[in-house]
Design a protein around this motif. Structure first.
Motif, PDB file in Angstrom:
ATOM      1  N   TYR A  17       3.481 -10.660  -4.514  1.00 38.44           N
ATOM      2  CA  TYR A  17       2.833 -11.598  -3.606  1.00 38.44           C
ATOM      3  C   TYR A  17       4.272 -12.619  -3.118  1.00 38.44           C
ATOM      4  CZ  TYR A  17       0.341 -15.458  -1.456  1.00 38.44           C
ATOM      5  OH  TYR A  17       0.075 -16.704  -0.710  1.00 38.44           O
ATOM      6  N   ASP A  18       4.613 -12.719  -1.951  1.00 40.59           N
ATOM      7  CA  ASP A  18       5.469 -13.615  -1.397  1.00 40.59           C
ATOM      8  C   ASP A  18       5.221 -14.847  -1.071  1.00 40.59           C
ATOM      9  OD1 ASP A  18       7.973 -14.529   0.085  1.00 40.59           O
ATOM     10  OD2 ASP A  18       8.122 -12.981   0.992  1.00 40.59           O
ATOM     11  N   VAL A  19       5.177 -15.626  -2.119  1.00 40.29           N
ATOM     12  CA  VAL A  19       4.918 -17.215  -1.937  1.00 40.29           C
ATOM     13  C   VAL A  19       5.780 -17.940  -0.750  1.00 40.29           C
ATOM     14  CG1 VAL A  19       4.544 -19.423  -3.185  1.00 40.29           C
ATOM     15  CG2 VAL A  19       4.009 -17.396  -4.246  1.00 40.29           C
ATOM     16  N   LYS A  20       6.980 -17.743  -0.754  1.00 38.51           N
ATOM     17  CA  LYS A  20       7.696 -18.210   0.177  1.00 38.51           C
ATOM     18  C   LYS A  20       7.293 -18.143   1.564  1.00 38.51           C
ATOM     19  CE  LYS A  20      11.647 -18.615  -2.986  1.00 38.51           C
ATOM     20  NZ  LYS A  20      13.178 -18.116  -3.034  1.00 38.51           N
ATOM     21  N   ASN A  21       6.989 -16.839   2.014  1.00 40.73           N
ATOM     22  CA  ASN A  21       6.783 -16.515   3.496  1.00 40.73           C
ATOM     23  C   ASN A  21       5.223 -16.628   3.755  1.00 40.73           C
ATOM     24  OD1 ASN A  21       9.601 -16.276   4.290  1.00 40.73           O
ATOM     25  ND2 ASN A  21       9.833 -14.510   2.810  1.00 40.73           N
ATOM     26  N   SER A  22       4.363 -16.767   2.574  1.00 45.26           N
ATOM     27  CA  SER A  22       3.026 -17.126   3.089  1.00 45.26           C
ATOM     28  C   SER A  22       2.527 -18.339   3.440  1.00 45.26           C
ATOM     29  CB  SER A  22       2.138 -16.567   1.734  1.00 45.26           C
ATOM     30  OG  SER A  22       2.691 -15.193   1.442  1.00 45.26           O
ATOM     31  N   PHE A  23       1.569 -18.361   4.074  1.00 47.13           N
ATOM     32  CA  PHE A  23       0.854 -19.686   4.484  1.00 47.13           C
ATOM     33  C   PHE A  23      -0.674 -19.316   4.649  1.00 47.13           C
ATOM     34  CE2 PHE A  23       5.297 -19.467   6.503  1.00 47.13           C
ATOM     35  CZ  PHE A  23       5.648 -20.610   6.272  1.00 47.13           C
ATOM     36  N   PRO A  24      -1.319 -19.645   3.502  1.00 43.97           N
ATOM     37  CA  PRO A  24      -2.619 -19.293   3.209  1.00 43.97           C
ATOM     38  C   PRO A  24      -3.503 -20.137   4.195  1.00 43.97           C
ATOM     39  CG  PRO A  24      -1.485 -19.673   1.167  1.00 43.97           C
ATOM     40  CD  PRO A  24      -0.819 -19.978   1.961  1.00 43.97           C
ATOM     41  N   PHE A  29      -0.815 -13.998   4.359  1.00 47.78           N
ATOM     42  CA  PHE A  29      -0.260 -13.742   3.147  1.00 47.78           C
ATOM     43  C   PHE A  29       0.430 -12.739   2.925  1.00 47.78           C
ATOM     44  CE2 PHE A  29      -4.766 -15.599   3.087  1.00 47.78           C
ATOM     45  CZ  PHE A  29      -4.647 -16.725   2.094  1.00 47.78           C
ATOM     46  N   VAL A  30       1.689 -12.791   2.585  1.00 51.40           N
ATOM     47  CA  VAL A  30       2.769 -11.824   2.562  1.00 51.40           C
ATOM     48  C   VAL A  30       3.047 -10.979   1.415  1.00 51.40           C
ATOM     49  CG1 VAL A  30       5.195 -11.275   3.285  1.00 51.40           C
ATOM     50  CG2 VAL A  30       3.783 -13.021   4.825  1.00 51.40           C
ATOM     51  N   PHE A  31       3.007  -9.754   1.454  1.00 53.22           N
ATOM     52  CA  PHE A  31       3.335  -8.962   0.180  1.00 53.22           C
ATOM     53  C   PHE A  31       4.603  -8.244   0.273  1.00 53.22           C
ATOM     54  CE2 PHE A  31      -1.095  -9.882   0.354  1.00 53.22           C
ATOM     55  CZ  PHE A  31      -1.426 -10.304  -0.969  1.00 53.22           C
ATOM     56  N   ARG A  32       5.370  -8.234  -0.544  1.00 45.08           N
ATOM     57  CA  ARG A  32       6.512  -7.153  -0.714  1.00 45.08           C
ATOM     58  C   ARG A  32       6.267  -6.092  -1.517  1.00 45.08           C
ATOM     59  NH1 ARG A  32      12.611  -8.558  -1.733  1.00 45.08           N
ATOM     60  NH2 ARG A  32      13.431  -6.793  -2.818  1.00 45.08           N
ATOM     61  N   TYR A  33       6.563  -5.109  -1.108  1.00 44.17           N
ATOM     62  CA  TYR A  33       6.381  -3.709  -1.892  1.00 44.17           C
ATOM     63  C   TYR A  33       7.781  -2.950  -2.253  1.00 44.17           C
ATOM     64  CZ  TYR A  33       5.274  -1.552   2.325  1.00 44.17           C
ATOM     65  OH  TYR A  33       5.359  -1.059   3.942  1.00 44.17           O
ATOM     66  N   ASN A  34       7.991  -2.551  -3.439  1.00 40.99           N
ATOM     67  CA  ASN A  34       9.244  -2.024  -3.905  1.00 40.99           C
ATOM     68  C   ASN A  34       8.936  -0.446  -4.177  1.00 40.99           C
ATOM     69  OD1 ASN A  34      10.964  -4.390  -3.923  1.00 40.99           O
ATOM     70  ND2 ASN A  34       9.650  -4.940  -5.485  1.00 40.99           N
ATOM     71  N   ILE A  35       9.566   0.477  -3.420  1.00 41.33           N
ATOM     72  CA  ILE A  35       9.307   1.897  -3.778  1.00 41.33           C
ATOM     73  C   ILE A  35      10.331   2.435  -4.209  1.00 41.33           C
ATOM     74  CG2 ILE A  35       8.545   4.127  -2.359  1.00 41.33           C
ATOM     75  CD1 ILE A  35       6.719   2.396  -1.192  1.00 41.33           C
ATOM     76  N   VAL A  36      10.128   3.317  -5.178  1.00 39.88           N
ATOM     77  CA  VAL A  36      11.005   4.209  -5.523  1.00 39.88           C
ATOM     78  C   VAL A  36      10.619   5.878  -5.407  1.00 39.88           C
ATOM     79  CG1 VAL A  36      12.329   5.200  -7.621  1.00 39.88           C
ATOM     80  CG2 VAL A  36      12.064   2.756  -7.368  1.00 39.88           C
ATOM     81  N   ASP A 115       1.964  12.105  -1.576  1.00 40.88           N
ATOM     82  CA  ASP A 115       1.219  10.930  -1.706  1.00 40.88           C
ATOM     83  C   ASP A 115       2.027   9.478  -2.188  1.00 40.88           C
ATOM     84  OD1 ASP A 115      -1.038  12.361  -0.824  1.00 40.88           O
ATOM     85  OD2 ASP A 115      -1.733  12.780  -2.993  1.00 40.88           O
ATOM     86  N   ILE A 116       1.620   8.496  -1.530  1.00 39.40           N
ATOM     87  CA  ILE A 116       2.113   7.089  -2.121  1.00 39.40           C
ATOM     88  C   ILE A 116       0.694   6.466  -2.563  1.00 39.40           C
ATOM     89  CG2 ILE A 116       2.655   4.942  -1.310  1.00 39.40           C
ATOM     90  CD1 ILE A 116       3.510   6.210   1.379  1.00 39.40           C
ATOM     91  N   PRO A 117       0.867   6.146  -4.009  1.00 42.19           N
ATOM     92  CA  PRO A 117      -0.334   5.978  -4.500  1.00 42.19           C
ATOM     93  C   PRO A 117      -1.218   4.825  -4.027  1.00 42.19           C
ATOM     94  CG  PRO A 117       1.543   5.417  -5.774  1.00 42.19           C
ATOM     95  CD  PRO A 117       2.204   6.023  -4.898  1.00 42.19           C
ATOM     96  N   LYS A 118      -2.283   4.296  -4.333  1.00 42.72           N
ATOM     97  CA  LYS A 118      -3.087   3.378  -3.645  1.00 42.72           C
ATOM     98  C   LYS A 118      -2.564   2.234  -4.759  1.00 42.72           C
ATOM     99  CE  LYS A 118      -7.799   1.897  -2.728  1.00 42.72           C
ATOM    100  NZ  LYS A 118      -9.074   2.509  -2.891  1.00 42.72           N
ATOM    101  N   PHE A 119      -2.437   1.176  -4.066  1.00 39.29           N
ATOM    102  CA  PHE A 119      -1.823  -0.322  -4.711  1.00 39.29           C
ATOM    103  C   PHE A 119      -2.736  -1.342  -4.261  1.00 39.29           C
ATOM    104  CE2 PHE A 119       1.538   0.551  -1.844  1.00 39.29           C
ATOM    105  CZ  PHE A 119       1.881  -0.488  -1.315  1.00 39.29           C
ATOM    106  N   ASN A 120      -2.880  -2.314  -5.183  1.00 44.04           N
ATOM    107  CA  ASN A 120      -3.623  -3.461  -4.813  1.00 44.04           C
ATOM    108  C   ASN A 120      -2.911  -4.698  -4.430  1.00 44.04           C
ATOM    109  OD1 ASN A 120      -6.195  -2.386  -5.552  1.00 44.04           O
ATOM    110  ND2 ASN A 120      -5.868  -2.878  -7.683  1.00 44.04           N
ATOM    111  N   LEU A 121      -3.204  -5.295  -3.468  1.00 48.42           N
ATOM    112  CA  LEU A 121      -2.835  -6.622  -2.980  1.00 48.42           C
ATOM    113  C   LEU A 121      -3.486  -7.784  -3.080  1.00 48.42           C
ATOM    114  CD1 LEU A 121      -1.486  -4.896   0.375  1.00 48.42           C
ATOM    115  CD2 LEU A 121       0.080  -5.525  -1.834  1.00 48.42           C
ATOM    116  N   VAL A 122      -3.238  -8.718  -4.100  1.00 49.26           N
ATOM    117  CA  VAL A 122      -4.027  -9.951  -4.343  1.00 49.26           C
ATOM    118  C   VAL A 122      -2.974 -11.150  -4.435  1.00 49.26           C
ATOM    119  CG1 VAL A 122      -5.674 -10.864  -6.052  1.00 49.26           C
ATOM    120  CG2 VAL A 122      -5.969  -8.530  -5.613  1.00 49.26           C
ATOM    121  N   SER A 123      -3.263 -12.119  -3.622  1.00 48.59           N
ATOM    122  CA  SER A 123      -2.446 -13.354  -3.352  1.00 48.59           C
ATOM    123  C   SER A 123      -2.627 -14.195  -4.586  1.00 48.59           C
ATOM    124  CB  SER A 123      -2.622 -14.247  -2.383  1.00 48.59           C
ATOM    125  OG  SER A 123      -4.010 -14.539  -2.362  1.00 48.59           O
ATOM    126  N   GLU A 124      -1.608 -14.733  -5.210  1.00 44.82           N
ATOM    127  CA  GLU A 124      -1.663 -15.835  -6.319  1.00 44.82           C
ATOM    128  C   GLU A 124      -2.583 -16.864  -6.038  1.00 44.82           C
ATOM    129  OE1 GLU A 124       2.411 -16.546  -7.304  1.00 44.82           O
ATOM    130  OE2 GLU A 124       2.860 -14.554  -7.965  1.00 44.82           O
TER     131      GLU A 124
END
Length: 128
Positions: A17-24, A29-36, A115-124
């Motif tokens: 969760y990207d707290v700095k760029n989110s404005f609830p 609600f902004v999420f960053r995802y890192n992929i390898v 496939d890209i696995p399913k991943f959850n996004l839940v804001s803090e």
């Protein structure tokens, strides 16, 4: 971390969760995802396309398709990996993402999906 292996391609995702760029208060609600992406196979491959299915719990599904990732179509030799990050904005603060990549096998010139696995996004903010 979320991981899956399809067609000798391992895709690992770490969302945050990207707290700095989110404005609830504005339903932003902004999420960053890192992929390898790792080539576990014996042939060189090139990432050609991506397809995402993004689910926002209060607003339903959105499909996003395009060429490559972050403006690139990386080539991976056997044993090589490629990392990148991107962002997604949800309006409800809760959802998930999943999808797939289309690769070209550079030896046989055949296309295949990974496939890209399913991943959850839940804001803090909503967890407290």
């Amino acid at each position: 971390m979320y991981s899956s292996i399809t067609q000798n391609i391992k895709v690992s995702v770490i969302p945050e969760y990207d707290v700095k760029n989110s404005f609830p208060a504005d339903n932003r609600f902004v999420f960053r995802y890192n992929i390898v992406i790792e080539n576990l196979g014996n042939d060189a491959v090139k990432l050609m396309k991506r397809r995402w299915l993004i689910y926002d719990v209060s607003f339903g599904f959105t499909e996003v398709m395009g060429d490559g990732v972050i403006g690139m179509t990386p080539e991976l030799q056997p044993g090589e990996s490629f990392s990148y990050f991107s962002n997604v904005i949800l309006r409800s603060g809760v959802g998930n993402m999943q999808g797939n990549y289309i690769f070209k096998n550079l030896e046989t010139l055949e296309n295949f999906e990974s496939d890209i696995p399913k991943f959850n996004l839940v804001s803090e903010v909503l967890c407290n």
